[in-house]
Design a protein around this motif. Structure first.
Motif, short mmCIF file in Angstrom:
data_model
loop_
_atom_site.label_atom_id
_atom_site.label_comp_id
_atom_site.label_asym_id
_atom_site.label_seq_id
_atom_site.Cartn_x
_atom_site.Cartn_y
_atom_site.Cartn_z
N GLY A 300 0.85 -1.17 0.24
CA GLY A 300 -0.04 -0.26 -0.30
C GLY A 300 1.13 0.80 -0.18
O GLY A 300 0.92 2.03 0.94
N ARG A 301 1.50 1.31 -0.83
CA ARG A 301 1.68 3.30 -0.87
C ARG A 301 1.09 3.86 -1.73
O ARG A 301 0.31 3.78 -2.70
N ALA A 302 1.50 5.35 -1.81
CA ALA A 302 0.71 6.87 -1.70
C ALA A 302 0.51 6.26 -3.33
O ALA A 302 -0.66 6.54 -4.11
N HIS A 303 1.89 5.59 -4.08
CA HIS A 303 1.03 6.53 -5.95
C HIS A 303 0.88 5.19 -6.06
O HIS A 303 -0.27 5.38 -7.87
N LYS A 304 0.25 4.48 -5.77
CA LYS A 304 -0.64 2.91 -6.03
C LYS A 304 -1.79 3.31 -5.69
O LYS A 304 -2.48 2.60 -6.69
N ASP A 305 -1.97 3.39 -4.60
CA ASP A 305 -3.41 4.42 -4.24
C ASP A 305 -4.10 5.17 -4.98
O ASP A 305 -5.38 4.76 -5.37
N ALA A 306 -3.19 6.07 -5.73
CA ALA A 306 -3.99 6.72 -6.26
C ALA A 306 -3.42 6.15 -7.96
O ALA A 306 -4.81 6.25 -8.64
N LEU A 307 -2.94 5.31 -8.08
CA LEU A 307 -3.44 5.03 -9.49
C LEU A 307 -4.27 4.01 -10.02
O LEU A 307 -4.56 3.24 -11.07
#
Length: 370
Positions: A300-307
């Motif tokens: 759960g990283r920020a860029h994965k959550d965003a994309l």
């Protein structure tokens, strides 16, 4: 049922073709994760050439002359400790099989000479292994089967403002650094070496273990970069700004999926979120190539959550037989795994842990430790 075990160089060509054919129909058969390139014969054979202890078990209904029904790649120590192929590197693991195939996990391990088999990214639908699962985790996905515009529409439905900001980052990068150019399938080996150098520096800077300090991993990536077929390609994608490489990604592509793997960028461009810009370009390129989705990998990283537009599930655990080797291996590995998962699952612990690792990374860089 007959189970034959092969070293990588011994796998019959007909079996390899059958393995590829099984993956090719997995989407239509309702098991899309089995088409993941980390479960492909190309990945298993490349690990076999660069690593140690790789074996491939092939299951048949009626002995050596009959058609194969399932393929189980793994790595084995001399003591009989088994690990998922490329454990620690691969983002999808398990047994690739035809629809309706059933197997007994204990009997499979016995045929493979294993006391235990460890996994950390088990694909969904592996029922005989699921009773040995100790934890299940989300692996974010970018759906592009309906095209680029449909993907962006899903992002906007989740966060219109956030999507607008992220799409604008490429224009900001262009104004600051010069013309932005994207190459979906970059074939220059020098650019792959640049990515490896960036990623290695990122690992050290953030206090993580440098995977590319292991020569066999570098060899593996180089070999997969050179692998190209209708069913499997090592795909290097690069974002350039003002004629300079700003960000790069190397992943593995099958007929239907792009498994995202190594991404890094030039820190000089950090304020323009070049990794996000790159992944959005990759999504458009994947859609144009007719792929179904990009798998961003567990975590759960920020860029994965965003994309992401949705998530699939992967699991970790151990399949064991009653054997002292299995008891010792699990006792040795379980505490570290439990501690890592506890930190990752709790934002209140994860942020301090990240700060500690980055502090260690700065100290290591300061003292010149490789």
């Amino acid at each position: 049922m007959d189970i034959s075990v092969y070293r990588p160089g011994e796998l019959p060509a007909a079996d390899r073709r059958a393995w590829t054919a099984t993956q090719s129909t997995a989407h239509a058969d309702g098991s899309p994760q089995l088409a993941n390139p980390f479960l492909s014969p190309e990945f298993a054979l490349a690990v076999g050439r660069c690593g140690r202890g790789v074996r491939i078990a092939v299951a048949r209904e009626d002995g050596p002359g009959s058609a194969p029904l399932a393929f189980f790649p793994y790595q084995r120590s001399p003591a009989g400790v088994g690990r998922a192929i490329g454990l620690g590197l691969s983002d999808c693991q398990g047994l690739v099989h035809v629809p309706g195939f059933e197997w007994d996990a204990g009997a499979l391990l016995k045929a493979c000479g294993l006391a235990i088999w460890e996994f950390d990214h088990l694909a969904e639908g592996q029922r005989p292994f699921e009773q040995s699962v100790t934890g299940t985790f989300a692996s974010p996905v970018m759906d592009v089967a309906d095209g680029w515009e449909a993907y962006v529409g899903r992002l906007r439905a989740r966060s219109a403002r956030g999507t607008r900001v992220r799409l604008a980052q490429e224009r900001k990068l262009g104004r600051a650094a010069g013309e932005v150019r994207y190459v979906h399938d970059e074939r220059d080996p020098a650019m792959l070496r640049t990515l490896v150098r960036w990623k290695s520096a990122q690992y050290r800077r953030t206090g993580r273990g440098d995977r590319f300090a292991h020569a066999w991993i570098t060899r593996l990536v180089e070999e997969l970069f050179a692998t190209r077929s209708a069913s499997f390609t090592g795909l290097l994608s690069v974002l350039y700004a003002g004629g300079r490489p700003a960000a790069a990604h190397f992943g593995l592509r099958s007929e239907h999926q792009l498994a995202c793997w190594f991404t890094a960028y030039d820190p000089a461009f950090a304020k323009y979120s070049p990794g996000i810009v790159l992944h959005l370009r990759m999504a458009r390129g994947a859609a144009e190539d007719g792929l179904s989705y990009l798998d961003l990998g567990r975590g759960g990283r920020a860029h994965k959550d965003a994309l992401k537009t949705r998530e699939v599930q992967v699991s970790e655990g151990w399949v064991t037989r009653r054997h002292p080797v299995a008891v010792v291996h699990r006792a040795r590995r379980a505490p570290a795994r439990a501690l890592r998962n506890a930190v990752v699952a709790r934002p209140g612990l994860r942020a301090p842990a990240d700060r500690l690792l980055k502090g260690l990374g700065r100290a290591r860089t300061w003292h010149g430790t490789p």
